[in-house]
Design a protein around this motif. Structure first.
Motif, PDB file in Angstrom:
ATOM      1  N   LEU A  63       0.621  -1.198  -0.115  1.00  0.00           N
ATOM      2  CA  LEU A  63      -0.024  -0.336   0.037  1.00  0.00           C
ATOM      3  C   LEU A  63       0.663   1.438   0.027  1.00  0.00           C
ATOM      4  O   LEU A  63       0.197   2.276  -0.286  1.00  0.00           O
ATOM      5  N   ALA A  64       2.179   1.181   0.130  1.00  0.00           N
ATOM      6  CA  ALA A  64       2.854   2.354   0.165  1.00  0.00           C
ATOM      7  C   ALA A  64       3.046   2.932  -0.979  1.00  0.00           C
ATOM      8  O   ALA A  64       2.750   2.315  -2.270  1.00  0.00           O
ATOM      9  N   TRP A  65       2.985   4.444  -1.210  1.00  0.00           N
ATOM     10  CA  TRP A  65       3.236   4.950  -2.327  1.00  0.00           C
ATOM     11  C   TRP A  65       4.643   5.083  -2.969  1.00  0.00           C
ATOM     12  O   TRP A  65       5.675   5.082  -2.107  1.00  0.00           O
ATOM     13  N   SER A  66       4.646   5.049  -4.183  1.00  0.00           N
ATOM     14  CA  SER A  66       6.031   4.882  -4.777  1.00  0.00           C
ATOM     15  C   SER A  66       6.627   6.555  -4.794  1.00  0.00           C
ATOM     16  O   SER A  66       5.817   7.336  -4.707  1.00  0.00           O
ATOM     17  N   PRO A  67       7.968   6.796  -4.972  1.00  0.00           N
ATOM     18  CA  PRO A  67       8.635   7.792  -5.104  1.00  0.00           C
ATOM     19  C   PRO A  67       7.771   8.783  -6.202  1.00  0.00           C
ATOM     20  O   PRO A  67       7.629   9.949  -6.094  1.00  0.00           O
ATOM     21  N   GLU A  68       7.409   8.234  -7.541  1.00  0.00           N
ATOM     22  CA  GLU A  68       6.775   8.864  -8.365  1.00  0.00           C
ATOM     23  C   GLU A  68       5.466   9.190  -8.250  1.00  0.00           C
ATOM     24  O   GLU A  68       4.877  10.361  -8.667  1.00  0.00           O
TER      25      GLU A  68
ATOM     26  N   PHE B 242      -2.734  10.519   2.588  1.00  0.00           N
ATOM     27  CA  PHE B 242      -3.582   9.561   3.155  1.00  0.00           C
ATOM     28  C   PHE B 242      -4.874  10.052   2.368  1.00  0.00           C
ATOM     29  O   PHE B 242      -5.319  11.132   2.426  1.00  0.00           O
ATOM     30  N   TYR B 243      -5.693   8.942   2.070  1.00  0.00           N
ATOM     31  CA  TYR B 243      -7.299   9.309   1.836  1.00  0.00           C
ATOM     32  C   TYR B 243      -8.068   9.727   3.085  1.00  0.00           C
ATOM     33  O   TYR B 243      -7.848   9.112   3.896  1.00  0.00           O
ATOM     34  N   SER B 244      -8.859  10.630   2.985  1.00  0.00           N
ATOM     35  CA  SER B 244      -9.748  11.233   3.970  1.00  0.00           C
ATOM     36  C   SER B 244     -10.633  10.022   4.229  1.00  0.00           C
ATOM     37  O   SER B 244     -11.393   9.431   3.472  1.00  0.00           O
ATOM     38  N   LYS B 245     -10.578   9.725   5.632  1.00  0.00           N
ATOM     39  CA  LYS B 245     -11.720   8.957   6.186  1.00  0.00           C
ATOM     40  C   LYS B 245     -13.012   9.422   6.193  1.00  0.00           C
ATOM     41  O   LYS B 245     -13.488  10.651   6.144  1.00  0.00           O
ATOM     42  N   PHE B 246     -14.034   8.286   5.909  1.00  0.00           N
ATOM     43  CA  PHE B 246     -15.467   8.731   5.957  1.00  0.00           C
ATOM     44  C   PHE B 246     -15.817   8.980   7.218  1.00  0.00           C
ATOM     45  O   PHE B 246     -15.600   8.241   8.214  1.00  0.00           O
ATOM     46  N   ARG B 247     -16.569   9.962   7.554  1.00  0.00           N
ATOM     47  CA  ARG B 247     -16.897  10.606   8.664  1.00  0.00           C
ATOM     48  C   ARG B 247     -18.433  10.791   8.745  1.00  0.00           C
ATOM     49  O   ARG B 247     -18.910  11.854   8.049  1.00  0.00           O
ATOM     50  N   PRO B 248     -19.414   9.895   9.171  1.00  0.00           N
ATOM     51  CA  PRO B 248     -20.693   9.934   8.894  1.00  0.00           C
ATOM     52  C   PRO B 248     -21.143  11.127   9.883  1.00  0.00           C
ATOM     53  O   PRO B 248     -20.712  11.593  10.943  1.00  0.00           O
ATOM     54  N   GLY B 249     -22.352  11.560   9.539  1.00  0.00           N
ATOM     55  CA  GLY B 249     -23.075  12.574  10.275  1.00  0.00           C
ATOM     56  C   GLY B 249     -23.707  11.874  11.313  1.00  0.00           C
ATOM     57  O   GLY B 249     -23.742  10.835  11.637  1.00  0.00           O
ATOM     58  N   LEU B 250     -24.042  12.978  12.183  1.00  0.00           N
ATOM     59  CA  LEU B 250     -24.834  12.479  13.507  1.00  0.00           C
ATOM     60  C   LEU B 250     -25.979  11.429  13.569  1.00  0.00           C
ATOM     61  O   LEU B 250     -26.176  10.519  14.068  1.00  0.00           O
ATOM     62  N   LEU B 251     -27.226  12.000  12.508  1.00  0.00           N
ATOM     63  CA  LEU B 251     -28.185  11.150  12.040  1.00  0.00           C
ATOM     64  C   LEU B 251     -27.776   9.540  11.548  1.00  0.00           C
ATOM     65  O   LEU B 251     -28.176   8.808  12.254  1.00  0.00           O
ATOM     66  N   LEU B 252     -26.678   9.794  10.873  1.00  0.00           N
ATOM     67  CA  LEU B 252     -26.478   8.180  10.087  1.00  0.00           C
ATOM     68  C   LEU B 252     -25.694   7.674  11.107  1.00  0.00           C
ATOM     69  O   LEU B 252     -25.954   6.430  11.340  1.00  0.00           O
ATOM     70  N   THR B 253     -24.911   8.039  12.230  1.00  0.00           N
ATOM     71  CA  THR B 253     -24.272   7.540  13.086  1.00  0.00           C
ATOM     72  C   THR B 253     -25.217   6.789  14.169  1.00  0.00           C
ATOM     73  O   THR B 253     -25.214   5.702  14.312  1.00  0.00           O
TER      74      THR B 253
ATOM     75  N   ILE C   9       3.997  13.141  -8.004  1.00  0.00           N
ATOM     76  CA  ILE C   9       2.700  13.436  -8.598  1.00  0.00           C
ATOM     77  C   ILE C   9       1.664  14.443  -7.633  1.00  0.00           C
ATOM     78  O   ILE C   9       1.158  15.366  -7.905  1.00  0.00           O
ATOM     79  N   PHE C  10       1.731  13.865  -6.340  1.00  0.00           N
ATOM     80  CA  PHE C  10       0.975  14.375  -5.278  1.00  0.00           C
ATOM     81  C   PHE C  10       1.258  15.885  -4.930  1.00  0.00           C
ATOM     82  O   PHE C  10       0.543  16.527  -5.064  1.00  0.00           O
TER      83      PHE C  10
ATOM     84  N   ALA D  19      -9.080   9.898 -11.761  1.00  0.00           N
ATOM     85  CA  ALA D  19     -10.254   9.215 -11.810  1.00  0.00           C
ATOM     86  C   ALA D  19     -10.726   8.851 -10.344  1.00  0.00           C
ATOM     87  O   ALA D  19     -11.709   8.800 -10.028  1.00  0.00           O
ATOM     88  N   LYS D  20      -9.553   8.418  -9.557  1.00  0.00           N
ATOM     89  CA  LYS D  20      -9.997   7.765  -8.294  1.00  0.00           C
ATOM     90  C   LYS D  20     -10.120   8.793  -7.177  1.00  0.00           C
ATOM     91  O   LYS D  20     -10.532   8.614  -6.045  1.00  0.00           O
ATOM     92  N   GLY D  21      -9.581   9.811  -7.229  1.00  0.00           N
ATOM     93  CA  GLY D  21      -9.231  11.044  -6.450  1.00  0.00           C
ATOM     94  C   GLY D  21      -7.682  11.297  -5.664  1.00  0.00           C
ATOM     95  O   GLY D  21      -7.043  10.048  -5.692  1.00  0.00           O
ATOM     96  N   PHE D  22      -7.367  12.280  -5.366  1.00  0.00           N
ATOM     97  CA  PHE D  22      -6.151  12.281  -4.709  1.00  0.00           C
ATOM     98  C   PHE D  22      -6.061  12.267  -3.382  1.00  0.00           C
ATOM     99  O   PHE D  22      -6.890  12.832  -2.469  1.00  0.00           O
ATOM    100  N   PRO D  23      -5.216  11.577  -2.653  1.00  0.00           N
ATOM    101  CA  PRO D  23      -4.954  11.473  -1.160  1.00  0.00           C
ATOM    102  C   PRO D  23      -4.386  12.967  -0.676  1.00  0.00           C
ATOM    103  O   PRO D  23      -3.934  13.781  -1.340  1.00  0.00           O
TER     104      PRO D  23
END
Length: 292
Positions: A14-19, A124-135, A23-24, A112-116
């Motif tokens: 899962l580690a990102w490569s130097p390339e 890192f990719y942002s973690k999904f943080r559900p709202g209060l009602l969804l929780t 890019i990031f 296409a997939k989104g940048f971390p």
């Protein structure tokens, strides 16, 4: 040791490569310098985006580099010239990535997939943080599922407990035997707690409560609770009936259960067939005459 090796393997995969890091970082610079929604393609005005050919990329870079070259611009201060030179260097790096097939492919993947995002020690990719009602909904759903499984387990345990209690009472009432008395009589039994039980010759067990008798039957327990037994139905339905249900049609919360009928064991059927005529003795006992 095995867990450590698995963790190490996953970390390497899962580690990102130097390339990727290149890019990031370049993507962050372009967004900070040109605009937050800017991509390499929109900056170069490549309307085909990732589908742009190498010739189109080359031509677009030449056109933009001519207009951004520091030597062709007039600056009022060294600070402005420095900014222009940084911008031109960023453009050159963008061109290098888009002109390299492997790095362009990686950039297109993140397009296409989104940048971390950068998080103190790395991207890192942002973690999904559900709202209060969804929780609250997910917690309620989890509790409902746990309640449903606990309900099934408790009912099975109660079923087994009652069945074992009946077997124990019948065995004691029948003098240690598991077979009913051949004279067809019923037996009473008082256990160590003082409770009185009536054991019928057909195996039914009753508990006497004063002048009333109550059948002890494990089949009164529904071993397969349905949707209406679950918390996910009962709580919303009850809340609805207490509020909107008083104005509109209330929700039917009635639970129907058809108790299974125990078929008479084959051995008992054969035993009855072998019995003769039923006779009642003066002392009240029931006996059967021998079959001729």
């Amino acid at each position: 040791m095995r867990l450590l090796l698995i963790f190490t393997f996953i970390t390497i995969v899962l580690a990102w490569s130097p390339e990727d890091y290149e890019i990031f970082k370049l993507n962050d610079k372009v967004r900070q310098t040109i605009g937050p929604e800017t991509t390499f393609y929109t900056w170069l005005n490549l309307i085909n985006g990732p589908k742009s050919t190498s010739q189109e990329i080359k031509k677009a870079y030449r056109n933009l580099s001519k207009s951004l070259h520091p030597d062709k611009l007039n600056f009022k201060s060294s600070k402005e010239r420095k900014k222009a030179e940084e911008k031109y260097a960023i453009l050159s790096s963008v061109n290098n990535i888009l002109r390299d097939a492997s790095r362009k492919e990686r950039y297109d993947y993140f397009i296409a997939k989104g940048f971390p995002k950068w998080k103190s020690t790395g991207y890192f990719y942002s973690k999904f943080r559900p709202g209060l009602l969804l929780t609250i909904f997910f917690v309620y759903l989890l509790i409902s599922l746990l309640h449903f499984f606990a309900l099934k387990i408790n009912r099975k345990q109660n079923f087994k407990r009652i069945a074992n209690l009946k077997d124990e009472i019948k065995t004691q009432a029948w003098g240690g035997s598991k077979v009913a008395p051949l004279d067809g009589s019923d037996r009473r039994l008082t256990n160590e707690t003082g409770k009185i039980f009536l054991v019928k010759n057909n195996g039914d067990v009753f508990i006497e409560d004063g002048e009333e008798t109550h059948l002890i039957d494990e089949n009164e327990i529904n071993l397969n609770p349905g949707f209406k037994d679950s918390l996910i139905f009962k709580l919303p339905a009850k809340l609805y009936n207490l509020t909107f249900g008083k104005v509109f049609k209330p929700i039917d919360m009635t639970i129907t259960y058809n108790k299974p009928v125990n078929e008479e064991p084959e051995i008992e059927k054969k035993k009855k067939k072998s019995k003769g005529k039923k006779l009642e003795l003066p002392n009240g006992k029931i006996v059967y005459s021998r079959k001729k």
